[in-house]
Design a protein around this motif. Structure first.
Motif, short mmCIF file in Angstrom:
data_model
loop_
_atom_site.label_atom_id
_atom_site.label_comp_id
_atom_site.label_asym_id
_atom_site.label_seq_id
_atom_site.Cartn_x
_atom_site.Cartn_y
_atom_site.Cartn_z
N ASN A 19 44.79 19.95 65.69
CA ASN A 19 45.99 19.17 65.44
C ASN A 19 46.31 19.09 63.96
OD1 ASN A 19 48.22 17.45 66.24
ND2 ASN A 19 47.03 15.73 65.48
N VAL A 20 45.29 18.88 63.14
CA VAL A 20 45.49 18.81 61.68
C VAL A 20 46.02 20.16 61.19
CG1 VAL A 20 44.34 18.57 59.45
CG2 VAL A 20 43.80 16.98 61.32
N SER A 21 45.42 21.24 61.63
CA SER A 21 45.87 22.57 61.25
C SER A 21 47.33 22.81 61.66
CB SER A 21 44.97 23.63 61.87
OG SER A 21 45.43 24.92 61.56
N ARG A 22 47.65 22.43 62.88
CA ARG A 22 49.03 22.59 63.38
C ARG A 22 50.02 21.80 62.52
NH1 ARG A 22 52.24 19.44 66.08
NH2 ARG A 22 50.59 17.97 66.65
N LEU A 23 49.66 20.56 62.20
CA LEU A 23 50.56 19.72 61.40
C LEU A 23 50.75 20.29 59.99
CD1 LEU A 23 49.36 16.15 62.46
CD2 LEU A 23 51.55 17.24 63.04
N ILE A 24 49.69 20.80 59.39
CA ILE A 24 49.82 21.38 58.05
C ILE A 24 50.67 22.65 58.12
CG2 ILE A 24 48.62 22.37 56.06
CD1 ILE A 24 46.26 20.47 56.74
N ASN A 25 50.45 23.47 59.15
CA ASN A 25 51.29 24.66 59.32
C ASN A 25 52.76 24.27 59.45
OD1 ASN A 25 50.48 27.59 59.62
ND2 ASN A 25 48.73 26.58 60.57
N HIS A 51 54.69 23.34 46.83
CA HIS A 51 53.98 22.51 47.81
C HIS A 51 53.63 23.33 49.04
CE1 HIS A 51 56.04 18.64 46.10
NE2 HIS A 51 55.15 19.16 45.27
N ALA A 52 54.58 24.12 49.52
CA ALA A 52 54.33 24.97 50.68
C ALA A 52 53.19 25.95 50.39
CB ALA A 52 55.60 25.73 51.08
N MET A 53 53.20 26.53 49.21
CA MET A 53 52.16 27.50 48.86
C MET A 53 50.80 26.84 48.71
SD MET A 53 53.75 30.29 49.07
CE MET A 53 52.64 31.48 48.32
N LEU A 54 50.77 25.62 48.19
CA LEU A 54 49.49 24.90 48.10
C LEU A 54 48.92 24.64 49.49
CD1 LEU A 54 50.35 22.33 45.29
CD2 LEU A 54 48.60 24.13 45.16
N MET A 55 49.78 24.23 50.41
CA MET A 55 49.33 23.97 51.77
C MET A 55 48.88 25.25 52.45
SD MET A 55 52.01 21.09 53.01
CE MET A 55 52.40 19.73 51.92
N ARG A 56 49.60 26.33 52.19
CA ARG A 56 49.21 27.64 52.73
C ARG A 56 47.81 28.02 52.25
NH1 ARG A 56 50.34 32.69 49.91
NH2 ARG A 56 49.95 34.42 51.31
N THR A 57 47.59 27.85 50.95
CA THR A 57 46.27 28.16 50.37
C THR A 57 45.20 27.25 50.97
OG1 THR A 57 47.28 28.93 48.32
CG2 THR A 57 44.96 28.27 48.21
N TYR A 58 45.52 25.98 51.15
CA TYR A 58 44.55 25.06 51.74
C TYR A 58 44.16 25.53 53.15
CZ TYR A 58 42.24 20.91 53.44
OH TYR A 58 41.29 20.06 53.97
N LEU A 59 45.13 25.91 53.93
CA LEU A 59 44.82 26.42 55.28
C LEU A 59 43.94 27.66 55.20
CD1 LEU A 59 48.31 25.98 56.98
CD2 LEU A 59 46.19 24.79 57.63
N ALA A 86 54.40 23.10 36.92
CA ALA A 86 53.72 23.47 38.16
C ALA A 86 52.63 22.45 38.48
CB ALA A 86 53.11 24.86 38.03
N PRO A 87 52.41 22.20 39.78
CA PRO A 87 51.36 21.24 40.16
C PRO A 87 49.98 21.76 39.77
CG PRO A 87 52.26 22.34 42.10
CD PRO A 87 53.08 22.77 40.93
N SER A 88 49.08 20.81 39.53
CA SER A 88 47.72 21.20 39.09
C SER A 88 46.67 20.78 40.11
CB SER A 88 47.44 20.57 37.73
OG SER A 88 47.54 19.15 37.82
N LEU A 89 47.02 20.82 41.36
CA LEU A 89 46.10 20.46 42.44
C LEU A 89 45.05 21.55 42.60
CD1 LEU A 89 45.41 18.63 44.88
CD2 LEU A 89 47.02 19.96 46.20
N VAL A 90 43.79 21.15 42.66
CA VAL A 90 42.70 22.09 42.89
C VAL A 90 42.35 22.01 44.37
CG1 VAL A 90 40.31 22.69 42.35
CG2 VAL A 90 41.82 21.81 40.57
N LEU A 91 42.41 23.14 45.06
CA LEU A 91 42.12 23.15 46.49
C LEU A 91 40.70 23.56 46.71
CD1 LEU A 91 45.49 24.64 47.70
CD2 LEU A 91 44.81 22.29 47.62
#
Length: 170
Positions: A5-11, A53-61, A165-170
């Motif tokens: 469910n978490v994966s689906r929501l992030i996607n 933001h989309a790319m950060l979430m993509r990388t996180y997945l 650019a955001p500086s979030l470390v994944l």
């Protein structure tokens, strides 16, 4: 592995973030057409933030062994009847995105997914900043937008915005 469910929501959120970019580019187009290049520039930067933001979430997945599934991105369907309309729509949209981010956070919390919660702490904070920026812009427009000199000054202020650019470390 992430909870399904978490994966689906992030996607789904990846698609929502790309939609946000499309929406903000549509706002930018409207303002450029109206001769307000500062407003257009401000929304161009908003669009870049949403793409990031989309790319950060993509990388996180991907970093968590999940497949990224891109869905169709809807065409923005807003009609603008005044210079203030995109600003109001922008705040409404950021509030909606906040609800989506909160949903991901809650789903992660429900399954004790501390890694996702830690990652999404950044997005929760970011959404607070996004809502404040959108609200502040509406307030400034209400103060200065009906006066040509004030509108010009606000447009110039928005033209000076620089992308960071955001500086979030994944």
């Amino acid at each position: 592995m992430l909870d399904k469910n978490v994966s689906r929501l992030i996607n789904e959120q990846v698609t929502a973030e790309f939609y946000s970019a499309y929406l903000y580019l549509d706002f930018a187009n409207y303002y450029y057409d109206e001769g307000l290049d500062g407003f257009g520039h401000w929304y161009d930067i908003q669009a870049q933030e949403e793409r990031d933001h989309a790319m950060l979430m993509r990388t996180y997945l991907q970093n968590n062994g999940e497949k990224v599934k891109f869905e169709a991105i809807q065409k923005p369907d807003k009609e603008y009847r005044s210079l203030e309309d995109p600003l109001k729509f922008g705040l409404e949209h950021e509030e909606y995105v906040t609800s989506l981010i909160n949903g991901i956070y809650k789903a992660a919390k429900d399954v004790d997914d501390f890694r996702t919660m830690q990652c999404f702490d950044w997005f929760v904070k970011e959404q607070g900043e996004e809502e404040k920026s959108a609200d502040d812009l509406i307030k400034k427009f209400k103060l200065f937008g009906n006066d040509p000199k004030g509108l010009y000054a606000l447009n110039q202020e928005l033209l000076a915005r620089v992308y960071t650019a955001p500086s979030l470390v994944l």
